[in-house]
Enzyme design. Sequence first.
Site, PDB file in Angstrom:
ATOM      1  N   THR A   1      41.436  59.767   5.601  1.00 35.43           N
ATOM      2  CA  THR A   1      41.317  60.521   4.371  1.00 35.43           C
ATOM      3  C   THR A   1      40.669  61.857   4.642  1.00 35.43           C
ATOM      4  O   THR A   1      39.608  61.926   5.248  1.00 35.43           O
ATOM      5  CB  THR A   1      40.484  59.796   3.294  1.00 35.43           C
TER       6      THR A   1
ATOM      7  N   ASP B   1      39.517  63.570   2.343  1.00 36.45           N
ATOM      8  CA  ASP B   1      38.448  63.691   1.355  1.00 36.45           C
ATOM      9  C   ASP B   1      37.166  62.974   1.761  1.00 36.45           C
ATOM     10  O   ASP B   1      36.149  63.115   1.096  1.00 36.45           O
ATOM     11  CB  ASP B   1      38.926  63.108   0.007  1.00 36.45           C
TER      12      ASP B   1
ATOM     13  N   ARG C   1      39.931  65.154  -5.153  1.00 34.24           N
ATOM     14  CA  ARG C   1      40.323  64.748  -6.493  1.00 34.24           C
ATOM     15  C   ARG C   1      39.282  63.822  -7.108  1.00 34.24           C
ATOM     16  O   ARG C   1      38.970  63.923  -8.283  1.00 34.24           O
ATOM     17  CB  ARG C   1      41.690  64.053  -6.431  1.00 34.24           C
TER      18      ARG C   1
ATOM     19  N   TYR D   1      47.098  73.576   0.182  1.00 40.55           N
ATOM     20  CA  TYR D   1      47.560  72.801   1.325  1.00 40.55           C
ATOM     21  C   TYR D   1      47.086  73.305   2.678  1.00 40.55           C
ATOM     22  O   TYR D   1      47.174  72.572   3.653  1.00 40.55           O
ATOM     23  CB  TYR D   1      49.090  72.715   1.301  1.00 40.55           C
TER      24      TYR D   1
END
Lengths: 342, 342, 342, 342
Positions: free
Chosen positions: A126, A128, A172, A272
Site C-alpha cells: 500500500t 498509503d 483516501r 498519479y
Amino acid sequence: MRIGIMTSGGDCPGLNAVIRGAVLGGIKRHGDEFVGFKDGWKGVTEGEIIDLPRQSVRGISKQGGTILGTSRVNPYDGPLGGPEHISEVLKENSVDALMVIGGEGTLAGAKRLADAGLPIVGVPKTIDNDLNGTDYTFGFDTAVQIGTEAIDRLRTTGESHHRVMVAEVMGRHVGWIALHAGMAAGAHAILIPEVSVTADDIVQWVEEAFDRGRAPLVVVAEGFLLDGSDEAYSHLGLDEAGRPRLGGVGEVVARLVQERTGLETRCTTLGYIQRGGVPSAYDRVLATRLGMAAAEAAHDHAWGQMVALRGTELHRVPFSAALQSLKKVPQSRYDEAAILFG
Amino acid sequence: MRIGIMTSGGDCPGLNAVIRGAVLGGIKRHGDEFVGFKDGWKGVTEGEIIDLPRQSVRGISKQGGTILGTSRVNPYDGPLGGPEHISEVLKENSVDALMVIGGEGTLAGAKRLADAGLPIVGVPKTIDNDLNGTDYTFGFDTAVQIGTEAIDRLRTTGESHHRVMVAEVMGRHVGWIALHAGMAAGAHAILIPEVSVTADDIVQWVEEAFDRGRAPLVVVAEGFLLDGSDEAYSHLGLDEAGRPRLGGVGEVVARLVQERTGLETRCTTLGYIQRGGVPSAYDRVLATRLGMAAAEAAHDHAWGQMVALRGTELHRVPFSAALQSLKKVPQSRYDEAAILFG
Amino acid sequence: MRIGIMTSGGDCPGLNAVIRGAVLGGIKRHGDEFVGFKDGWKGVTEGEIIDLPRQSVRGISKQGGTILGTSRVNPYDGPLGGPEHISEVLKENSVDALMVIGGEGTLAGAKRLADAGLPIVGVPKTIDNDLNGTDYTFGFDTAVQIGTEAIDRLRTTGESHHRVMVAEVMGRHVGWIALHAGMAAGAHAILIPEVSVTADDIVQWVEEAFDRGRAPLVVVAEGFLLDGSDEAYSHLGLDEAGRPRLGGVGEVVARLVQERTGLETRCTTLGYIQRGGVPSAYDRVLATRLGMAAAEAAHDHAWGQMVALRGTELHRVPFSAALQSLKKVPQSRYDEAAILFG
Amino acid sequence: MRIGIMTSGGDCPGLNAVIRGAVLGGIKRHGDEFVGFKDGWKGVTEGEIIDLPRQSVRGISKQGGTILGTSRVNPYDGPLGGPEHISEVLKENSVDALMVIGGEGTLAGAKRLADAGLPIVGVPKTIDNDLNGTDYTFGFDTAVQIGTEAIDRLRTTGESHHRVMVAEVMGRHVGWIALHAGMAAGAHAILIPEVSVTADDIVQWVEEAFDRGRAPLVVVAEGFLLDGSDEAYSHLGLDEAGRPRLGGVGEVVARLVQERTGLETRCTTLGYIQRGGVPSAYDRVLATRLGMAAAEAAHDHAWGQMVALRGTELHRVPFSAALQSLKKVPQSRYDEAAILFG
C-alpha cells in the site's frame, strides 16, 4: 517448488522489486520455478499465466509499476471466482503456492482463500501505509519523497507571489503521506482524514504563517473532511456529506482559505505522479527483502501469513493481523507534527 | 529554558532539520531560548556562540550541512577542554542544557561530560548508520539514495562497454551503505568491512554475472579489507596491513578483477557527494522528530541520554547504549544479500 | 552606476540567477551599485526598494522563484503609473537604469516606458518559451525537465493498469512545453494550441498505441482547443467557446478518450510544480549569462533593448522584436513530432 | 530502404534516443527496415548484426547507454578493416546505408569510408561538446546537469567544515562541462585545458572567496594543465609533462591549494556517473530529432554528411566540418565566466 506470483490493486513503486526478490531468492536457494498470473485475481481466476525465468526479472527492481499487470478484480466474483475454481487453476498449472502482493482488499480475498485451504502467502502493499501488522510498506517512502520534492517546488512560487499554496496528496482513508511529506516540506498546516480540524483552525495557521512573512503551505490528504456545518461550505463545492462535489478537497480548502483570509491561494493536486516511476532506494531494499522472505514463507508452508517489517527485521504475521483495522495516524503523531504548524 | 545546540564530526544531511525541530519545538511548546555553539566542541570550549531565534531556522530543514558549522575538535583537548571550563562557558552564557548532535566520538565526549555532571542530551548522527541504540540514524537514507542513483548511472556504461564497474561507497568501519545501495542497485557483489571475502569469491561472482550476459557490478565499502596473503596483492597497491597505499580500496578491487578475469574494469569512488546536499524526505522527517524529542529530553533533564528510533517510535537511551560497540552489519543480513550475488 | 532590478509576472526558475549574474557582473566589472524593486511594477511605482549588495545574491542561483517578489501590476495603472511618476521614483532613488525581467506583458510596459525616454533594459522571461527574438528563455528547460520526469512516472501506472494516461502541462497560448516534454517522454499524442486536431485524430492515435500493446500517453497543453462542433462535446465539460467549464482541458480530453475508446483513462494536471524549485543547470547558465549581459547593456545605455540567445551567443534586440507576435510552435516542428504519434 | 545503425566510442546519454528516433522515423515515413551492428566498428567489420524492428526500440529513449553496445575499434584496423571489406559486409546484409553515431575518432573513420564511396551518414556524439559543426551534442546537457547536482552537494560539506572543495569533471581536451557545471554551481574558480592559469591565480581566487566567508569551490576539467615550472609541482604528483602521475589533476590542484593556502581541501572526482543513466529531457529531444533527421539524410543519399544543431534547427554538414579542429571554449566565454571567480 513451483510458485505463482500475482500483483493486485493500485500499482506501487517496488512491486517489481518484490517479484525479482522472490524469483531470484527462490531459484538460487531452492531451484524453484516461478510463474506469474496476469492482472491480479483476473489472471488467477482465468488461468492467464506466464513463465518467470531468471532473465525475466533482470534489472526490474528499479522499474515502477508491475511487469505482471494489475486489476481490481475480486477473487470471489463471477463464475470463475471462489476457492474451488482457483484451486483447480493452481493444480492445472502445477502451482504449489500462490504469492499474493496486494493491499487490504487483496489480502482480505487471500485470507478467505487461505482459510478455505489454498496455499497462499502474502506481501503487504500500500502506497498509503495503512496496513497494520507492518511498520512500513514499500511504495510509501517513494510516494512521500515524490510528494516532498513537488511541494518543495510549490514553495518558491508561493514565496515569490506571496500566495498560499495548497498541495493535495494521496491518502483516501489515512493521512500518512500528508503527515510525512508535510513534515518534510515544512508545512504550516497538515490536514488528514483521521483528525478533525475546523475552518477556523486552518485560517489561524495560515494567517500566523503569513503574518510572520511566510508563504503559507497547506498539505491536505485527499480523504480529509472539513469539520463543521456542511451547509456553511456548500458554496465552496462540498456536498451534504462534506465531500467535494467536483475536483478534490484541496480545491475546496484553497477556496475556503482565499475566501476567509483574502490571500491569493492556489491548489495543486499531485495525483498519479506519486505512485509511478523509479522506487526510492529504501523501497527497493524493503521490497527485495520482502520478496525473498515471501518465497521462504512458501517453502515453510506458512499459508495464510504475510511477511512484514518490524524495526529493521522481517517477520511473518497472519493475514488477519493486517486486516483488523486500518493503520491510522495516531493522535500523538499528529500532535507532534502540529507543534510546527502556523 | 535556554538550550545550546552544537553539531560535531562529519557533516550529514539532516543536521539542519534537527536544529530546526529542536528550536521550533522548544519555542512553541515551552517558550525556550536557543543558542548555537559554532563548529562543534571548538565553539563550546571557546564560547563562540550565536543566537538561534525562530527566524534563524526558517526553511533550513531541506538544506544539507549544518548552519552551525562543525569540526573534529575533542572536548577534552587543550587548556579550554574538560568539564570545569565547559561548565563555566555554559553558565557564562546562561545555557541550561547542551544538545550535542554527533557520532561515536562526539557522544563519547558528551558521555564523559555528562558523567561529570553537565546537563547534556544527545542526538545520534552518522551517515554510516554504525551507532547502536537506534534502528537508523538520519543521513543514512540520503547517502544510500545518492549512492544508488549514482550506481544506476554506472550500470548503463558498464552494459554498453561490456565492462565490470566497481563503485566505492562510504563506510570506513561498517558496510551498511554498501549493503543497502548495493541491494537497491542490484549489485553482483557487495564487499564490506565486516565480512571476509577472498579474491576467488569476487572473481567467481563477477564471472558468473558476465557469463549470464550482464555487466558485473561490484559495490565496495571504503573500509573493506581483501582477505588472503597481503604479499599476493602488493602489486595491486596494498600495503602490509592489506590497506590501499594510494587511492581507495575500490581501485585495488578493480585492478584485481581486471587482472584475474581479463575483463575491462573501471572504478568510481563516489566520495563526498554522498554526504552533502538536500536530505531525503525520510531523513527530514526523522531528523525533525529527533530534534523535537531532544528539546523535550532537555526539559525532562534527561542528562546523559540521547533520543533514538525503534520501529516507528522515538525513545531515550543512555549514551552508553550507543557506545558499547559499533553497530555492524550482522552476518545474517550479509547472507541474505549474498543470495543475489553472482 | 546604480541599477535597479525588478521581476514581474509569473515566477520562473532562473530569475534569481539573472539577478545574481547582473549584480556580481556589475559590481566586479564596474563597481556598480544595485537595488531591487519589490514585487514587480508595484515596487517600481510605489518606490518600494531594497539594497542588493553582493552578499544578498549569495548562493541564490539555484533557488527557484525570485528574492524580489513579483506581481502582475501594470506600470500604467493607477495614479502612480506612467512614465512621469516612474521617472521620478528612479531619480529619487538615484537609479540610473532599470532592468526589467519579465514576459510579454512586462516587456510591453517596459517598451512604452523606454519609448517615453526611461533608461530601461530588459531580460526576456517566460516558462512557456513564447517570446520572439530569442531562441530560448530561461525556465523553459526546467519546466520541460520537471514535466518529463513526472510523465515518466505516469507511464508505469498506465502500463500496469492498461490505462490511457493524459498529462496536462503548462502552455496557455503555445505548446512548446507539451511538444518537448511529450517528445522526451515518448507521447503517443501531443495536443497544442497552435495545431487543430479532431477527436477522431486523438482516438486514432490512442487506439493505434493500445493495439500495439502500449499504455497510450497523451500530453496536452493547457491552452489546447478541441476542434469540431462545440455542442458535440458540451457533455464532456466544454463551454460554447470550446473551453473547459471546470478543471482543465486535460480532464476533457480524458473523458473524450474514455467515452470514445472504452479504455480506462486518467488525467493528471501537473500545475505549479512545473514553475518552481531548483532550476536546471541549463537554465542557471543561461540566466546567469543574461543577467551579466543585461548589466552590460545598461552600461552601454542600450535603452529599449533586451538581451537574447541566438545559437550559443547572447545578443541585444529591441523590445519590439519580442513583442510583434507570440513565438508559436511552427507546423514543421509539430509535423516532425507527429511522425512518432500513435 | 534497409539502414544499419552503429554506435561507437564512449557511451553517452541519448544514444538510445537517436536509435529510436531513426528507427521510428524511417519506419513510419518510409517503411524502412533497420538493423544494428553490435559494438561499434567491431560489429561492422565482423558483420555482427541484429534486427531492429519497431518493438526493439520501445521505451528506450530514457535509457542511458546504447542497446547496440559500443567499442573503440577502428574501422581500418586488422584484416577485416577498410572500405572493401566493410562494403562487402553491407552488401551481404543488404544494408543500403550505414548510420554512424560517434565522436571525433568515429567520424574520422566514417569520413574516410564515405570518401571511398560507402553510403554513410553520421550523427555527432560527444559528452564533451567538443565537435565543431554543431551548437551542442546530445549527452552534454545531461553530463552538465549531473555534474551540477553533484557539486551542489559538495558545497554544503565545504561550508559546514570551512573547507575548499575541488570537483574534477570530465573534459580531456576541452572545458565545456567544467565551464557550464562550474557556472551553474557558482564555482569560485574554473580550470580548463584551453586556458592557462597559474598556481597564483588559483590561490588568489580561493583566498578571495574564503576571506568573504565562503567555502571556496574549484571546478577542474580532467585535462587541465597547471601552468608554470613543472619541477615546482613535482612533489604534488605532476610528471615532467605537467600531468598527474597518479589519480587526476583534481587531486593535484587540491594538494596545491592546501599547501599554498593552509586551508583544508578535499577533491571529488565525479568520473563515470557523468556519462551514464537517464538522459535529460533536453538530450532526449535533441537526440530523437537527430535520429529522425539522420534517417532522412540516408533517404536523400546525403553520404558523407552528419546532422547537426544550429540554433533551434537541424542541418546537414559534411563530416569534414566537424573534423577540422576541436571545438574549444573560446577565450571570451572563459573571460565571461571568470568575472564571477573569487
